[in-house]
Design a protein around this motif. Structure first.
Motif, mmCIF file in Angstrom:
data_model
loop_
_atom_site.group_PDB
_atom_site.id
_atom_site.type_symbol
_atom_site.label_atom_id
_atom_site.label_comp_id
_atom_site.label_asym_id
_atom_site.label_seq_id
_atom_site.Cartn_x
_atom_site.Cartn_y
_atom_site.Cartn_z
ATOM 1 N N GLU A 100 -2.311 17.642 -11.429
ATOM 2 C CA GLU A 100 -3.340 17.657 -10.393
ATOM 3 C C GLU A 100 -4.624 18.235 -10.980
ATOM 4 O O GLU A 100 -4.581 19.180 -11.776
ATOM 5 C CB GLU A 100 -2.881 18.499 -9.202
ATOM 6 C CG GLU A 100 -1.725 17.905 -8.443
ATOM 7 C CD GLU A 100 -2.084 16.584 -7.768
ATOM 8 O OE1 GLU A 100 -3.234 16.428 -7.330
ATOM 9 O OE2 GLU A 100 -1.210 15.723 -7.696
ATOM 10 N N PRO A 139 0.792 -1.243 0.000
ATOM 11 C CA PRO A 139 0.000 0.000 0.000
ATOM 12 C C PRO A 139 0.818 1.284 0.000
ATOM 13 O O PRO A 139 0.477 2.201 -0.746
ATOM 14 C CB PRO A 139 -0.874 -0.125 1.253
ATOM 15 C CG PRO A 139 -1.012 -1.584 1.437
ATOM 16 C CD PRO A 139 0.295 -2.175 1.008
ATOM 17 N N PRO A 140 1.901 1.419 0.777
ATOM 18 C CA PRO A 140 2.672 2.673 0.666
ATOM 19 C C PRO A 140 3.282 2.865 -0.719
ATOM 20 O O PRO A 140 3.374 3.989 -1.210
ATOM 21 C CB PRO A 140 3.766 2.526 1.720
ATOM 22 C CG PRO A 140 3.250 1.519 2.681
ATOM 23 C CD PRO A 140 2.396 0.598 1.883
ATOM 24 N N LYS A 141 3.700 1.781 -1.351
ATOM 25 C CA LYS A 141 4.278 1.922 -2.689
ATOM 26 C C LYS A 141 3.218 2.355 -3.699
ATOM 27 O O LYS A 141 3.488 3.169 -4.574
ATOM 28 C CB LYS A 141 4.910 0.601 -3.119
ATOM 29 C CG LYS A 141 6.172 0.259 -2.364
ATOM 30 C CD LYS A 141 6.779 -1.012 -2.905
ATOM 31 C CE LYS A 141 8.051 -1.357 -2.200
ATOM 32 N NZ LYS A 141 9.135 -0.436 -2.486
ATOM 33 N N VAL A 142 2.034 1.819 -3.569
ATOM 34 C CA VAL A 142 0.967 2.190 -4.500
ATOM 35 C C VAL A 142 0.500 3.619 -4.235
ATOM 36 O O VAL A 142 0.269 4.388 -5.169
ATOM 37 C CB VAL A 142 -0.209 1.194 -4.383
ATOM 38 C CG1 VAL A 142 -1.399 1.650 -5.187
ATOM 39 C CG2 VAL A 142 0.227 -0.188 -4.835
ATOM 40 N N MET A 143 0.374 3.986 -2.967
ATOM 41 C CA MET A 143 -0.113 5.322 -2.636
ATOM 42 C C MET A 143 0.924 6.408 -2.918
ATOM 43 O O MET A 143 0.586 7.590 -2.949
ATOM 44 C CB MET A 143 -0.533 5.377 -1.168
ATOM 45 C CG MET A 143 -1.695 4.477 -0.841
ATOM 46 S SD MET A 143 -3.164 4.822 -1.806
ATOM 47 C CE MET A 143 -3.652 6.362 -1.073
ATOM 48 N N ALA A 144 2.175 6.045 -3.129
ATOM 49 C CA ALA A 144 3.215 7.040 -3.418
ATOM 50 C C ALA A 144 3.123 7.567 -4.844
ATOM 51 O O ALA A 144 3.712 8.603 -5.144
ATOM 52 C CB ALA A 144 4.600 6.435 -3.181
ATOM 53 N N HIS A 145 2.391 6.883 -5.705
ATOM 54 C CA HIS A 145 2.256 7.349 -7.086
ATOM 55 C C HIS A 145 1.379 8.589 -7.122
ATOM 56 O O HIS A 145 0.373 8.682 -6.447
ATOM 57 C CB HIS A 145 1.657 6.260 -7.970
ATOM 58 C CG HIS A 145 2.571 5.100 -8.183
ATOM 59 N ND1 HIS A 145 3.670 5.157 -8.993
ATOM 60 C CD2 HIS A 145 2.554 3.847 -7.677
ATOM 61 C CE1 HIS A 145 4.288 3.991 -8.983
ATOM 62 N NE2 HIS A 145 3.621 3.178 -8.181
ATOM 63 N N ARG A 146 1.783 9.529 -7.930
ATOM 64 C CA ARG A 146 1.044 10.777 -8.084
ATOM 65 C C ARG A 146 0.639 10.940 -9.539
ATOM 66 O O ARG A 146 1.307 10.462 -10.450
ATOM 67 C CB ARG A 146 1.906 11.983 -7.689
ATOM 68 C CG ARG A 146 2.371 11.944 -6.273
ATOM 69 C CD ARG A 146 1.312 12.515 -5.407
ATOM 70 N NE ARG A 146 1.771 12.477 -4.011
ATOM 71 C CZ ARG A 146 0.960 12.633 -3.008
ATOM 72 N NH1 ARG A 146 -0.303 12.827 -3.215
ATOM 73 N NH2 ARG A 146 1.419 12.593 -1.788
#
Length: 55
Positions: free
Chosen positions: A36, A25-32
């Motif tokens: 924006e 989850p942290p690796k996936v949530m780090a994508h931006r």
């Protein structure tokens, strides 16, 4: 039908889910997103009726 020994499979199951729940989850949530999203204006654009040449 032979039964499988659950001891190694339970450990594999638990460690795989720990990997999914802790590391991924942290690796996936780090994508931006590269851009924006911006807010759209709330005003409606003015619309005009068409003048049909054959009517």
């Amino acid at each position: 039908m032979p039964q499988l020994n659950p001891t190694p499979w339970l450990a594999i199951f638990v460690f795989s889910w720990l990997t999914f729940l802790i590391f991924l989850p942290p690796k996936v949530m780090a994508h931006r997103f590269p851009n924006e999203p911006t807010l759209q204006s709330t005003e409606k654009p003015a619309t005009e009726s068409w003048n049909w040449p054959w009517h």
